[in-house]
Motif scaffolding. Sequence first.
Motif, PDB file in Angstrom:
ATOM      1  N   HIS A 145      -1.909  -1.707 -12.293  1.00  0.00           N
ATOM      2  CA  HIS A 145      -2.786  -0.693 -11.723  1.00  0.00           C
ATOM      3  C   HIS A 145      -2.396  -0.387 -10.263  1.00  0.00           C
ATOM      4  O   HIS A 145      -2.352   0.763  -9.850  1.00  0.00           O
ATOM      5  N   HIS A 149      -0.796   3.214  -8.514  1.00  0.00           N
ATOM      6  CA  HIS A 149      -1.247   3.961  -7.334  1.00  0.00           C
ATOM      7  C   HIS A 149      -0.151   4.101  -6.293  1.00  0.00           C
ATOM      8  O   HIS A 149      -0.173   5.007  -5.472  1.00  0.00           O
ATOM      9  N   HIS A 158      -1.247   8.121 -14.028  1.00  0.00           N
ATOM     10  CA  HIS A 158      -2.551   7.571 -13.647  1.00  0.00           C
ATOM     11  C   HIS A 158      -3.462   8.635 -13.023  1.00  0.00           C
ATOM     12  O   HIS A 158      -4.689   8.526 -13.104  1.00  0.00           O
ATOM     13  N   HIS A 162      -7.797   9.734 -12.648  1.00  0.00           N
ATOM     14  CA  HIS A 162      -8.527  10.001 -11.397  1.00  0.00           C
ATOM     15  C   HIS A 162      -8.935  11.465 -11.253  1.00  0.00           C
ATOM     16  O   HIS A 162      -9.486  11.840 -10.224  1.00  0.00           O
ATOM     17  N   HIS A 239     -13.022   3.294  -5.715  1.00  0.00           N
ATOM     18  CA  HIS A 239     -11.682   3.415  -6.294  1.00  0.00           C
ATOM     19  C   HIS A 239     -11.381   4.855  -6.723  1.00  0.00           C
ATOM     20  O   HIS A 239     -10.230   5.270  -6.757  1.00  0.00           O
TER      21      HIS A 239
HETATM   22 ZN   LIG Z   1      -6.902   3.801 -10.459  1.00  0.00          ZN
END
Ligand SMILES: [Zn+2]
Length: 296
Positions: A145, A149, A158, A162, A239
């Motif tokens: 993870h 990012h 990813h 988001h 997050h």
């Molecule tokens: Zn994330």
Amino acid sequence: VKIVGKEHFSSSSLFGASLYLSIFFSTVYLTILLSESRFDMSVPAWSIVMMGLMLVVIFLEIILPNVDYQGLGAQSEKTDVFYLVLIGGIYHKLVILLFGFIFIDLTVYLSTYYGIDNTWVHGWPVITQALIMLLVSDFARYWVHRAAHQNRFLWRFHAVHHSSEKLGWLATMRFHPVEKFYFMVPEMIPFIILGVGEEVLAVYFVMNGTNAMLQHANIRMNLGVLNWVFNLQEYHLWHHSKKIDESNSNYGINFIIWDIVFGTRFLPADREVSEIGLVDTDYPKKFLHQMIKPFK
Ligand SMILES: [Zn+2]
């Protein structure tokens, strides 16, 4: 993000922690009960439990909302229905079947042959085995993870997750299938090699799924001291912040422990998250466009 009714009884952390623990252990207990019933159905057991949980979470979003989105289901988007059916419903189950249940005989044979399966704690209670699996797989997925990012290529996939601009239970399903697949590699392979049993896998998926849903659900559930163990909604709102220095934090999937160890825990007490989503305001909103976006 405007948090509603701070003085409401549901803001108490004793209430929040009790609610969380009762949901968590009910889903686990029901899965064990169903798996151990006369029917050998440990695979569908966790699917049935997860569907039941979905209804409970929808109900709790109505009676205990965290953010007032005005109107039933106002935080969800049409796009997420595609994710719910195609990614959460069909694709996720197929990948799990592929990893967890089709290769299991082969790996049980191989690990027995090489004596690897003796390293796993088969004799321990199912809940303990599943919790150990959760903690270990969280360590691996913490790094996946975090890389998602920080690495530009991985971020392409990813970013889909988001792209939600409001958090609710449906946002849990928004994942690109490519990303869902590579997250499963560290999650499943070591445990298949160790020969973890089907019932343990089923309980593991329920624990993981319960936390994932509660992490995104728009429910007022302040965890208090449990925030030193679990990484749920209070952390996850940060997050999903639009501000990158805020969102590059709280990478744990179930636990906050690895974020504490590696210095990425973030939970300011003096303010609320201002905006959820991506910096890119032109990011596609439709399901198919989001599927193609990472390849452009
Ligand atoms: Zn994330």
